[in-house]
Design an enzyme around this catalytic site. Structure first.
Site, PDB file in Angstrom:
ATOM      1  N   ASP A  65      45.990  34.092  43.263  1.00  0.00           N
ATOM      2  CA  ASP A  65      45.545  35.116  42.310  1.00  0.00           C
ATOM      3  C   ASP A  65      44.253  35.758  42.823  1.00  0.00           C
ATOM      4  OD1 ASP A  65      45.785  36.123  39.336  1.00  0.00           O
ATOM      5  OD2 ASP A  65      43.666  35.681  39.667  1.00  0.00           O
ATOM      6  N   TYR A  78      37.229  41.256  42.683  1.00  0.00           N
ATOM      7  CA  TYR A  78      36.645  39.995  43.183  1.00  0.00           C
ATOM      8  C   TYR A  78      36.097  40.137  44.596  1.00  0.00           C
ATOM      9  CZ  TYR A  78      39.409  37.638  39.462  1.00  0.00           C
ATOM     10  OH  TYR A  78      39.975  37.243  38.287  1.00  0.00           O
ATOM     11  N   LYS A 118      44.824  42.571  40.714  1.00  0.00           N
ATOM     12  CA  LYS A 118      44.552  43.242  39.434  1.00  0.00           C
ATOM     13  C   LYS A 118      43.781  44.526  39.670  1.00  0.00           C
ATOM     14  CE  LYS A 118      43.761  38.611  37.766  1.00  0.00           C
ATOM     15  NZ  LYS A 118      42.830  38.052  38.754  1.00  0.00           N
ATOM     16  N   HIS A 150      43.473  44.745  34.800  1.00  0.00           N
ATOM     17  CA  HIS A 150      42.563  43.598  34.658  1.00  0.00           C
ATOM     18  C   HIS A 150      42.007  43.476  33.230  1.00  0.00           C
ATOM     19  CE1 HIS A 150      39.777  40.996  37.370  1.00  0.00           C
ATOM     20  NE2 HIS A 150      39.949  40.427  36.202  1.00  0.00           N
TER      21      HIS A 150
END
Ligand code: NDP
Length: 293
Positions: A59, A64, A89, A122
């Site tokens: 994931d 990120y 996402k 997200h």
């Protein structure tokens, strides 16, 4: 690379695709969210260890900064693309349809894949973009019809957000990834997901801040079974039917978190963990109704 055989069950999604029920989370596996070359190397080394431990479901997210590192680890692993499940996402700054398409292309490039398994909005951001997450949802869902995306879903969507996108588009997300752990069972969101056949994916399954890991009830169950509290919590999720994506940068914990398929919690143990739900006060992350990224 010394690869362990994987024993993780598969969950069948409403579109007929399957997803490994346990995956590996990559939030904060690197010191900050910069998509720098140095960070990519750090993430690649962590994800390589997760793949060695047997994880086949990773994931990540545009925000990120870990997509490149995940891509490097996948490329170096030699694992067949068909044996891997990769989720990313949509970042909060990319909700406009043209930004959805452009950023999705970049996500594929960062990951070094031609097709992504699962792409999620997200956050719904109901206070931004004139509250129009429906248009964003249509754009994400369209990526499936052009073949570069296998499954489209959402993350951090509450019941009202889910009802609205389904009601206005007729398109049901296959997955909703949201905060869910013993201190925050998020029951209303779970109920709506079950009603619409949306798979429940628990983010922060250990509670993110790890508070449930020292809970006396969970500690008691763990010591009675010779398991760790993390294993008890993850097993609780698995038996509920949740998809889980625990994160750890430590190889011994990566293995521990995967080693949960040789025992079963009894009804009373499951019920005892269910009593720990603190309702909305158990939430650790931001509230999706007000979060602006
Ligand atoms: P988790 O609930 O997975 O907890 C992670 C924390 O637990 C880390 O501090 C980790 O430390 C520690 N830990 C992991 N395994 C063990 C163990 N066996 N024993 C003791 N401590 C342990 O939190 P996350 O918030 O990271 O959630 C997991 C994933 O969910 C994220 O990585 C991300 O992919 C996703 N996520 C998605 C969000 C969204 O908005 N969609 C929001 C938040 C998370 P250490 O690394 O030192 O082992």
């Amino acid at each position: 690379m010394n690869l362990k055989p994987t024993t993780v069950p598969q969950i069948t999604l409403s579109n007929g695709m399957t997803i490994p029920q346990l995956g590996f989370g990559t939030l904060a596996v690197q010191p900050n969210r910069d998509a720098s070359t140095a960070n990519a190397e750090i993430t690649a080394s962590v994800v390589a260890k997760a793949l060695e431990a047997g994880y086949r479901h990773i994931d990540t997210a545009q925000s990120y900064g870990t997509e490149r590192g995940v891509g490097q680890a996948i490329a170096a692993s030699g694992i067949s693309r068909d044996d891997l499940y990769v989720t990313s996402k949509l970042a909060n700054g990319n909700h406009a349809p043209d930004a959805v398409y452009r950023s999705f292309e970049q996500t594929l490039k960062n990951l070094g894949v031609e097709q992504l398994d699962l792409f999620l909005i997200h956050w719904p951001l109901p206070t931004l973009y004139s509250g129009d997450y429906v248009t964003t949802w249509k754009a994400v869902a369209e990526l499936v019809s052009d073949g570069r995306l296998r499954s489209a879903g959402v993350s951090n969507f509450l019941s009202a957000h889910l009802e609205r996108i389904i009601g206005e588009t007729g398109l049901v997300p296959v997955v909703n990834q949201f905060e869910l752990h013993p201190y925050f069972a998020n029951r209303a969101t779970c109920e709506t997901c079950l009603q619409h056949g949306i798979a429940i994916e628990a983010h922060s399954p250990l509670g993110h801040n790890r508070e449930p890991l020292s809970d006396p009830i969970i500690t008691n169950i763990a010591s009675g079974r010779g398991k760790s509290t993390a294993q008890i919590i993850l097993r609780w999720h698995i038996q509920r039917g949740d998809i889980v994506i625990p994160k750890s940068v430590r190889p011994e914990r990566m293995c521990e978190n995967m080693d949960i398929f040789d025992f079963e919690l009894g009804k009373e143990e499951m019920a005892a963990i269910d009593t720990l739900d603190r309702g909305d006060t158990g939430r650790v992350g931001p509230h999706p109704g007000t979060y602006e990224g």
